[in-house]
Design a protein around this motif. Sequence first.
Motif, PDB file in Angstrom:
ATOM      1  N   ILE A 180       5.474  -0.705   1.876  1.00  0.00           N
ATOM      2  CA  ILE A 180       4.779   0.565   2.037  1.00  0.00           C
ATOM      3  C   ILE A 180       5.476   1.581   1.136  1.00  0.00           C
ATOM      4  O   ILE A 180       6.660   1.870   1.315  1.00  0.00           O
ATOM      5  CB  ILE A 180       4.827   1.057   3.500  1.00  0.00           C
ATOM      6  CG1 ILE A 180       4.415  -0.057   4.485  1.00  0.00           C
ATOM      7  CG2 ILE A 180       3.987   2.317   3.672  1.00  0.00           C
ATOM      8  CD1 ILE A 180       2.971  -0.426   4.511  1.00  0.00           C
ATOM      9  N   MET A 181       4.731   2.099   0.184  1.00  0.00           N
ATOM     10  CA  MET A 181       5.346   2.901  -0.868  1.00  0.00           C
ATOM     11  C   MET A 181       4.981   4.384  -0.760  1.00  0.00           C
ATOM     12  O   MET A 181       3.815   4.734  -0.604  1.00  0.00           O
ATOM     13  CB  MET A 181       4.850   2.364  -2.209  1.00  0.00           C
ATOM     14  CG  MET A 181       5.431   3.074  -3.384  1.00  0.00           C
ATOM     15  SD  MET A 181       4.760   2.404  -4.915  1.00  0.00           S
ATOM     16  CE  MET A 181       3.141   3.129  -4.850  1.00  0.00           C
ATOM     17  N   ILE A 182       5.981   5.221  -0.867  1.00  0.00           N
ATOM     18  CA  ILE A 182       5.726   6.656  -0.990  1.00  0.00           C
ATOM     19  C   ILE A 182       5.610   6.943  -2.483  1.00  0.00           C
ATOM     20  O   ILE A 182       6.587   6.830  -3.237  1.00  0.00           O
ATOM     21  CB  ILE A 182       6.846   7.479  -0.327  1.00  0.00           C
ATOM     22  CG1 ILE A 182       6.953   7.102   1.168  1.00  0.00           C
ATOM     23  CG2 ILE A 182       6.573   8.972  -0.495  1.00  0.00           C
ATOM     24  CD1 ILE A 182       7.989   7.892   1.945  1.00  0.00           C
ATOM     25  N   ALA A 183       4.377   7.261  -2.901  1.00  0.00           N
ATOM     26  CA  ALA A 183       4.052   7.303  -4.338  1.00  0.00           C
ATOM     27  C   ALA A 183       4.385   8.668  -4.932  1.00  0.00           C
ATOM     28  O   ALA A 183       3.491   9.424  -5.331  1.00  0.00           O
ATOM     29  CB  ALA A 183       2.583   6.932  -4.540  1.00  0.00           C
ATOM     30  N   ASP A 184       5.674   8.953  -5.031  1.00  0.00           N
ATOM     31  CA  ASP A 184       6.072  10.271  -5.560  1.00  0.00           C
ATOM     32  C   ASP A 184       5.778  10.400  -7.051  1.00  0.00           C
ATOM     33  O   ASP A 184       5.346  11.448  -7.510  1.00  0.00           O
ATOM     34  CB  ASP A 184       7.556  10.560  -5.250  1.00  0.00           C
ATOM     35  CG  ASP A 184       8.509   9.573  -5.899  1.00  0.00           C
ATOM     36  OD1 ASP A 184       8.089   8.431  -6.187  1.00  0.00           O
ATOM     37  OD2 ASP A 184       9.680   9.938  -6.125  1.00  0.00           O
ATOM     38  N   THR A 193       0.861  -1.176   0.000  1.00  0.00           N
ATOM     39  CA  THR A 193       0.000   0.000   0.000  1.00  0.00           C
ATOM     40  C   THR A 193       0.900   1.231   0.000  1.00  0.00           C
ATOM     41  O   THR A 193       2.125   1.109   0.063  1.00  0.00           O
ATOM     42  CB  THR A 193      -0.997  -0.016   1.176  1.00  0.00           C
ATOM     43  OG1 THR A 193      -1.906   1.078   1.021  1.00  0.00           O
ATOM     44  CG2 THR A 193      -0.308   0.086   2.515  1.00  0.00           C
ATOM     45  N   GLY A 194       0.289   2.408  -0.100  1.00  0.00           N
ATOM     46  CA  GLY A 194       1.130   3.594  -0.137  1.00  0.00           C
ATOM     47  C   GLY A 194       0.349   4.890  -0.122  1.00  0.00           C
ATOM     48  O   GLY A 194      -0.888   4.889  -0.051  1.00  0.00           O
ATOM     49  N   ASP A 195       1.089   5.974  -0.175  1.00  0.00           N
ATOM     50  CA  ASP A 195       0.485   7.306  -0.112  1.00  0.00           C
ATOM     51  C   ASP A 195       1.236   8.260  -1.036  1.00  0.00           C
ATOM     52  O   ASP A 195       2.444   8.135  -1.202  1.00  0.00           O
ATOM     53  CB  ASP A 195       0.584   7.855   1.321  1.00  0.00           C
ATOM     54  CG  ASP A 195      -0.030   6.911   2.325  1.00  0.00           C
ATOM     55  OD1 ASP A 195      -1.248   6.983   2.516  1.00  0.00           O
ATOM     56  OD2 ASP A 195       0.700   6.068   2.894  1.00  0.00           O
TER      57      ASP A 195
HETATM   58  N1  TRP Z   1      -3.532   6.224  -4.933  1.00  0.00           N
HETATM   59  C1  TRP Z   1      -3.055   6.167  -3.577  1.00  0.00           C
HETATM   60  C2  TRP Z   1      -3.449   7.487  -2.890  1.00  0.00           C
HETATM   61  O1  TRP Z   1      -3.832   8.423  -3.551  1.00  0.00           O
HETATM   62  C3  TRP Z   1      -1.552   6.000  -3.479  1.00  0.00           C
HETATM   63  C4  TRP Z   1      -1.059   4.751  -4.135  1.00  0.00           C
HETATM   64  C5  TRP Z   1      -0.246   4.673  -5.222  1.00  0.00           C
HETATM   65  C6  TRP Z   1      -1.360   3.417  -3.734  1.00  0.00           C
HETATM   66  N2  TRP Z   1      -0.032   3.392  -5.543  1.00  0.00           N
HETATM   67  C7  TRP Z   1      -0.678   2.576  -4.662  1.00  0.00           C
HETATM   68  C8  TRP Z   1      -2.155   2.852  -2.735  1.00  0.00           C
HETATM   69  C9  TRP Z   1      -0.794   1.191  -4.605  1.00  0.00           C
HETATM   70  C10 TRP Z   1      -2.257   1.448  -2.661  1.00  0.00           C
HETATM   71  C11 TRP Z   1      -1.585   0.636  -3.604  1.00  0.00           C
HETATM   72  O2  TRP Z   1      -3.352   7.591  -1.694  1.00  0.00           O
END
Ligand code: TRP
Length: 362
Positions: free
Chosen positions: A41-45, A7-9
Amino acid sequence: MKKIILTGDRPTGRLHLGHYVGSLKRRVELQNSGEYDEIYIMIADAQALTDNMENPEKVRQNIIEVALDYLACGLDPKKSVMFIQSQIPELCEMSFYYMNLVTVARLKRNPTVKTEIQMRNFEERIPVGFFTYPISQAADITAFKATTVPVGEDQAPMIEQTREIVHRFNYVYGETLVEPNILLPENQACMRLPGTDGKAKMSKSLGNCIYLSDTSEEVKKKVMSMYTDPTHLKVEDPGHLEGNTVFTYLDAFSKDEYFEKYLPEYKNLDELKAHYVRGGLGDVKVKKFLNNVLEEVLKPIRERRIEFSKDIPSIYKMLEDGSKIAKSKAEKTLAEMKNAMKINYFEDKDLIENQSKKFNGN
Ligand code: TRP
């Protein structure tokens, strides 16, 4: 089959209570449950840049803020791999191939993208990268063979899109990718925590957030000016719970033990609600209680955040190490994909041999 979380943000701001109840709290519980083989856990830069391309500095500044929020909430690099999306170029490569498996019509139907386009007033001038971010998100998830994606309900269309891509990929090229499942927050109030102004969702752009890093004074100020019931003018007036932000927050955060500690004249939230509905209970009293409840949640987070922020270089190092681990996992999945897609020319000895025969006989 391994149980794997991804997952990520997006790093467009510090994380707030909406993130906490919608996802962060659960992540930490899942991490500590010991039930998962791998957690990413990904920081979605890179995703953040799809609608902030003119503002890379904002994204850059917020990476460390988000990492601090993660650590402050209890994510532990010994158990969860925290990494930065842009450092995994394999994700771009995967997205490129997934683009062949999705139609424009399908992307246009994505409800989350639809709302986001409206919110940002993109109209016809949508960046293609933004329009296709559900595809890139499918790469984020599948690169790690994630089985479980703990996110808020606004992300449900992304997981659905991912499942479709996996399905199609496996159907066309042979069983390679893993179909992920969404894991939603359990409690209704946590599903969509409203902003302090009572508006649909806590969101930085609406200025209605309580941040995990807010000081206790900031939290108090925000709680005391929270939206309640506009018809509840005098203390004696009967109050309404529907759409009453203070009570929605209590639904999300209150525990019976907090009543004993801060408001012993009530046993639990049901009693407090009953009194409010009957009339004779003022907003200020409820807000003060909520403030105490939020302090219980936020104080330890705030204190840990300050501790971690004393050694910033080690946090970048943690992200760098995490990105290396994430990259090697993504490389492995990409190699499998390329095999399945038959674009593995130099690894396939049979191919070279057979072509050789074709051109030269025997
Ligand atoms: N779209 C998610 C958000 O706006 C962030 C995100 C990017 C993400 N890639 C992901 C979440 C993969 C879960 C899995 O917060």
